[in-house]
Every structure is written in structure tokens, then in C-alpha cells.
Design an enzyme around this catalytic site. Sequence first.
Site, PDB file in Angstrom:
ATOM      1  N   GLY A 187       5.792  -2.214  -0.126  1.00  0.00           N
ATOM      2  CA  GLY A 187       5.909  -3.661  -0.094  1.00  0.00           C
ATOM      3  C   GLY A 187       5.005  -4.343  -1.109  1.00  0.00           C
ATOM      4  N   ARG A 225       1.933  -5.421  -1.002  1.00  0.00           N
ATOM      5  CA  ARG A 225       0.591  -4.861  -1.162  1.00  0.00           C
ATOM      6  C   ARG A 225       0.652  -3.569  -1.960  1.00  0.00           C
ATOM      7  NH1 ARG A 225      -3.724  -1.716   0.844  1.00  0.00           N
ATOM      8  NH2 ARG A 225      -5.685  -2.896   0.911  1.00  0.00           N
ATOM      9  N   CYS A 226       1.635  -2.725  -1.665  1.00  0.00           N
ATOM     10  CA  CYS A 226       1.783  -1.469  -2.406  1.00  0.00           C
ATOM     11  C   CYS A 226       1.966  -1.715  -3.901  1.00  0.00           C
ATOM     12  CB  CYS A 226       2.984  -0.687  -1.884  1.00  0.00           C
ATOM     13  SG  CYS A 226       2.805  -0.014  -0.226  1.00  0.00           S
ATOM     14  N   MET A 227       2.635  -2.806  -4.258  1.00  0.00           N
ATOM     15  CA  MET A 227       2.965  -3.069  -5.665  1.00  0.00           C
ATOM     16  C   MET A 227       1.845  -3.756  -6.431  1.00  0.00           C
ATOM     17  SD  MET A 227       6.975  -4.165  -5.708  1.00  0.00           S
ATOM     18  CE  MET A 227       6.687  -5.732  -4.884  1.00  0.00           C
ATOM     19  N   ASN A 273       3.409  -4.626   5.316  1.00  0.00           N
ATOM     20  CA  ASN A 273       2.722  -4.413   4.039  1.00  0.00           C
ATOM     21  C   ASN A 273       2.735  -5.720   3.248  1.00  0.00           C
ATOM     22  OD1 ASN A 273       2.880  -3.380   0.919  1.00  0.00           O
ATOM     23  ND2 ASN A 273       1.680  -2.003   2.191  1.00  0.00           N
TER      24      ASN A 273
END
Length: 416
Positions: free
Chosen positions: A400, A402-404, A357
Site C-alpha cells: 500500500g 506506506r510500502c511505496m 498500510n
Amino acid sequence: MAKGLHVPNEIGQLRRVCLHRPGDELLNLPPSELDRLLFEDVPFLEDAQAEHDAFAQTLRNQGVEVVYLEDLVAEAFDAMPSAREEFLDQYLAEAGIKGKILPAAIRERLGAIADNREFVKKTMAGLTKDEIDLPLVRSLPLDAVSRVESETNLAIDPMPNLYFTRDPFAVIGNGVNLNRMYSATRNRETIYGKYLFKYHPDYKDTTLYFRRDASFHAEGGDVLNINEHTIAVGISQRTQAAAIDVMAQNMFWDSDSKVDRILAFEIPNSRAFMHLDTVFTQIDVDKFTIYPAIMETLRVFELTPSLRSGEVSIREINDTLEHILAGALGIDQVKLIPCGGGDPIAAAREQWSDASNTLAVAPGKICVYARNTVTNDVLYKEGMDLLVIPSAELSRGRGGPRCMSMPFWRDDLPTG
């Protein structure tokens, strides 16, 4: 920089990104409620904030404008004061509060917060019963009494997953999927996107390709912008196949959308692989990270506009993932870089802490978690420019870099 949104790809120079700094919602995360609130552990807030600040500063050091979700929603209320009361009505209606006295007491408590930013942050953090002035329990109706005397001290649940801004909405080209999320716990997060894209001066005219009142659930971690004409969407634990059909109907015949092809990737229905971007992200013009264990089960379907207006053609693509991606990108070949360097134990361990990610700031320049040492070493050897961020506490939320992050503006990639 221009107002509005522009995200035609996954790797073009990142110019503006929306984050949410972890706040008091993590302090209102009781161990007894972890499963329901979709956490495995309770992050230490001070360290989580320090790590998130390091992430934001890393992006700023690369010339990225960082905007915060809490600030944007507050600015929307500043621009349209009546929107705050509209928001509060909806927020309370969706909070699952029973009885008559408790909702009134919560409304009074939140309404007394004069500053819009503090008001927004408090709605994100949730409320405990100790923060609310309640009359004596014997004067409450029976349904409110059961709420007040329940084991939890929460009057309104916190939204601890909000620092994963990727999921409540997804920017696609110049438009947005405003999602209906998989769980009731997280679906409340999308209310902030509704008021951001309805009232904020810079974003209020945004086209919505998906809406939070849809019949099917979808989440932003399942959406990857391959290029301005093609997006990849995961059929996953969090995004239903029927939701992808809704996206196709709304994108293929919308004058503001350039998307005319959707690649639907069916991945295992598991919390370990909750979104497509937990197993698969683009890191350069011809390179992707991938969790190798999904290769055996991956199925890919192509959705395109039918010759008959308003209908969608669907076909399964029986080809290698490398060929499918190369064809979508219009290049000769791509390289899939395995999480954990291909070692099964390292791959499983580091996929759990989101080694696949990654967030591309520019082609070949990616944000990664420091803890995923095996995968990071492989990426270094592949010539990637790694922006390594601390992750001991942030990773406890199962997401990760990208998620944040939710990119609001990326540069176009050179053509030809």
C-alpha cells in the site's frame, strides 16, 4: 531543507520522501516467473505509472518534496564517477549469471549506457537475451550454453518490487537500516541503498544501524518509528528475531541514535502478513489502524539496554496492545481502528489490498487506496483526512501507500 535524514516518528509533517516510479522492470515480469519474483499478477505498466504519478502528485500537493531512488543513485554516480564501475562489479556478481561470455556481454551492454540515470533504470529493469550481442551458442562454455538455452529469456532478472521503497532500507531517526532482505530476489534491491548512502553528497555520512551483509534478514516494512526513543519492529516472515537483536546492539550504544527501546511484535509467519505495516500503522497521535485477526496471536517483547554495557535486556510484555502503545507514546490511551470495520470478510479482503498500510502525511492526514471502501468509510467517520489514491494496478504487487514510500524527513511532534 537540511541535508540528510530525520524521521523520529510515523506521523509528523512529511517533508521529503523517496519513491521509485514503476518502470520497465514490470515489462520483464514473465507469468512463468511470478512466484520466484514475488508477484501474484502482472500489473499493466502504463496504468501503474499513472497511479503512481497520482500518488506522487498527491504528496506534492501537501507540500512534500518527492525524490526518486533512480535519480538519487544517478546523482551519487555523478558525484563520484568511479562508484559506477564499483557498482557494476557488485551488481554483476550478485546477478547470478553463469559462464564467462554472458557476464562480459552484459557488462559491455550496460557500460555503453552513457547517462547515469538511464544506466540505473536499466539495471533495475533487467535484461533479456535479445538485448545482448552474444556469439554463436556453439562457442560458449557449457555452463553458459545452459543459461542461454534455458526456457526464460531473461539474462538478468528485473526488480519488479522496487516501487515498494519501504523495504530495502529503513530510516530510523537520523540513521538507516540497510537491510539484508528475506529473498534473493529482493536482496539485490539493497545495492542501490548501499551506493546512495556511500556516495550521494546529501546522504553519504549516514550512520548504518544494520548492513546488507548481516547474518540475519530484515525488511523496512517491519520498522515503525513510534517516537525518537522507541521503535516497533515486526518479527515476521521477512524479519528475524535475531536481526532485531543486531539493531538493538547497534542503536542502543551509538552516539547518533536516541533509540533506547525496541518493541518487537511477533506476527504470523505468512505472506498475507508479510510485514508489521501490513497489519498495523499509526495514523494520528492516538490512533492506529489494525487488522483485527492478528490480535489473538500477537506477542510483544521489549528490548532495552542492560545495566551492563553492550548487553540487551528482553522481556515479554503481558498487557493489552492499547496499553502498550499508549505507554510507548506517553499518552493516556490510544484507539485501534479495525480494518474492514470489524467485518471478518471485509477485513480479510481489504487487508489483502493493504487497507491497514497507510502513509501519514501529517497527524490525522493519511494516504489510502481507493479500493478499500469499507475501511476508508470507517476512517472518515473517525475524523481522518483521507488522501485517496487510485490502486487497481499498484495493489497487484501486494503493498500500500506506506510500502511505496520511504520518508527521508519528518517534522518533530510537539511535546507536552
